[in-house]
Design a protein around this motif. Structure first.
Motif, PDB file in Angstrom:
ATOM      1  N   GLU A 111      33.226  35.981  34.632  1.00 43.93           N
ATOM      2  CA  GLU A 111      32.004  37.092  34.311  1.00 43.93           C
ATOM      3  C   GLU A 111      32.565  38.232  33.990  1.00 43.93           C
ATOM      4  OE1 GLU A 111      27.590  37.704  36.262  1.00 43.93           O
ATOM      5  OE2 GLU A 111      29.312  38.245  37.628  1.00 43.93           O
ATOM      6  N   ARG A 112      33.527  38.696  34.284  1.00 50.51           N
ATOM      7  CA  ARG A 112      34.136  40.018  33.891  1.00 50.51           C
ATOM      8  C   ARG A 112      34.549  40.097  32.608  1.00 50.51           C
ATOM      9  NH1 ARG A 112      36.990  43.883  37.855  1.00 50.51           N
ATOM     10  NH2 ARG A 112      36.772  45.139  36.045  1.00 50.51           N
ATOM     11  N   ILE A 113      34.773  38.909  32.000  1.00 52.38           N
ATOM     12  CA  ILE A 113      35.141  38.752  30.653  1.00 52.38           C
ATOM     13  C   ILE A 113      34.075  38.655  29.707  1.00 52.38           C
ATOM     14  CG2 ILE A 113      36.652  37.147  29.210  1.00 52.38           C
ATOM     15  CD1 ILE A 113      38.355  36.532  31.561  1.00 52.38           C
ATOM     16  N   THR A 114      33.238  37.557  30.144  1.00 57.80           N
ATOM     17  CA  THR A 114      32.267  37.333  29.221  1.00 57.80           C
ATOM     18  C   THR A 114      30.733  38.094  29.489  1.00 57.80           C
ATOM     19  OG1 THR A 114      31.343  35.601  30.697  1.00 57.80           O
ATOM     20  CG2 THR A 114      32.956  34.936  29.313  1.00 57.80           C
ATOM     21  N   GLY A 115      30.784  38.773  30.570  1.00 59.36           N
ATOM     22  CA  GLY A 115      29.600  39.531  30.740  1.00 59.36           C
ATOM     23  C   GLY A 115      28.588  38.678  32.076  1.00 59.36           C
TER      24      GLY A 115
ATOM     25  N   GLN B  48      45.285  40.067  37.896  1.00 58.97           N
ATOM     26  CA  GLN B  48      45.410  41.258  39.059  1.00 58.97           C
ATOM     27  C   GLN B  48      43.832  41.684  39.374  1.00 58.97           C
ATOM     28  OE1 GLN B  48      47.505  44.214  36.972  1.00 58.97           O
ATOM     29  NE2 GLN B  48      49.440  43.384  37.532  1.00 58.97           N
ATOM     30  N   ASP B  49      43.044  41.699  38.730  1.00 62.03           N
ATOM     31  CA  ASP B  49      41.618  41.681  39.013  1.00 62.03           C
ATOM     32  C   ASP B  49      41.032  40.689  39.695  1.00 62.03           C
ATOM     33  OD1 ASP B  49      41.538  44.227  37.476  1.00 62.03           O
ATOM     34  OD2 ASP B  49      40.435  43.304  35.735  1.00 62.03           O
ATOM     35  N   ALA B  50      41.507  39.260  39.430  1.00 60.94           N
ATOM     36  CA  ALA B  50      41.012  38.348  40.249  1.00 60.94           C
ATOM     37  C   ALA B  50      41.600  38.398  41.887  1.00 60.94           C
ATOM     38  CB  ALA B  50      41.504  36.840  39.636  1.00 60.94           C
ATOM     39  N   MET B  51      43.078  38.596  41.801  1.00 64.50           N
ATOM     40  CA  MET B  51      43.637  38.629  43.219  1.00 64.50           C
ATOM     41  C   MET B  51      43.025  39.766  43.931  1.00 64.50           C
ATOM     42  SD  MET B  51      45.614  36.410  43.425  1.00 64.50           S
ATOM     43  CE  MET B  51      44.600  35.280  42.633  1.00 64.50           C
ATOM     44  N   ARG B  52      42.646  40.949  43.269  1.00 64.31           N
ATOM     45  CA  ARG B  52      41.919  42.023  44.194  1.00 64.31           C
ATOM     46  C   ARG B  52      40.668  41.619  44.714  1.00 64.31           C
ATOM     47  NH1 ARG B  52      44.879  45.719  40.577  1.00 64.31           N
ATOM     48  NH2 ARG B  52      43.080  45.365  39.263  1.00 64.31           N
ATOM     49  N   ALA B  53      39.878  40.865  43.774  1.00 60.75           N
ATOM     50  CA  ALA B  53      38.326  40.540  44.269  1.00 60.75           C
ATOM     51  C   ALA B  53      38.682  39.411  45.197  1.00 60.75           C
ATOM     52  CB  ALA B  53      37.837  39.772  43.127  1.00 60.75           C
ATOM     53  N   ASN B  54      39.626  38.478  45.174  1.00 57.49           N
ATOM     54  CA  ASN B  54      39.840  37.388  46.187  1.00 57.49           C
ATOM     55  C   ASN B  54      40.349  37.950  47.663  1.00 57.49           C
ATOM     56  OD1 ASN B  54      40.812  34.880  46.998  1.00 57.49           O
ATOM     57  ND2 ASN B  54      42.734  35.354  46.982  1.00 57.49           N
TER      58      ASN B  54
ATOM     59  N   THR C 160      44.915  42.086  29.252  1.00 57.84           N
ATOM     60  CA  THR C 160      46.090  41.071  29.236  1.00 57.84           C
ATOM     61  C   THR C 160      45.656  40.143  30.253  1.00 57.84           C
ATOM     62  OG1 THR C 160      47.313  42.184  30.948  1.00 57.84           O
ATOM     63  CG2 THR C 160      47.582  42.838  28.470  1.00 57.84           C
ATOM     64  N   PRO C 161      46.119  38.913  30.293  1.00 53.50           N
ATOM     65  CA  PRO C 161      45.889  37.779  31.160  1.00 53.50           C
ATOM     66  C   PRO C 161      46.546  38.406  32.585  1.00 53.50           C
ATOM     67  CG  PRO C 161      46.691  36.793  29.110  1.00 53.50           C
ATOM     68  CD  PRO C 161      46.862  38.292  28.967  1.00 53.50           C
TER      69      PRO C 161
END
Length: 91
Positions: free
Chosen positions: A20-24, A74-80, A68-69
């Protein structure tokens, strides 16, 4: 939130958050910006705009630059981590 976490794993929720962060926003009802952009472009073009305007001319940009991937990961790991998840690696 408790019901959501009971039905969806932390990992899956983190993946959806990253997507969702990528696509809205996934919920199309929350995409009023697109509807407003279509209306604004139609009105502006009908009113004699100097150049043909597109709905995207009126829709805000979700992100200023592409991530970047590695940054997305890193964003996904922080959210996790924020949701109490853990990371398992095979190494």
């Amino acid at each position: 939130m408790r019901e959501l976490l009971a039905r969806v794993s932390s990992r899956e929720l983190t993946e959806w958050m990253a997507y969702e962060r990528i696509t809205g926003p996934l919920d199309t009802r929350l995409r009023g910006d697109i509807s407003a952009g279509i209306i604004a472009a139609t009105v502006a073009n009908a009113g004699g705009a100097k150049r043909k305007l597109k709905p995207s001319d009126f829709v805000p940009t979700w992100f200023k630059r592409k991530k970047t991937p590695q940054e997305i990961w890193q964003d996904a790991m922080r959210a996790n981590t924020a949701l109490g998840g853990s990371v398992r690696t095979n190494t």
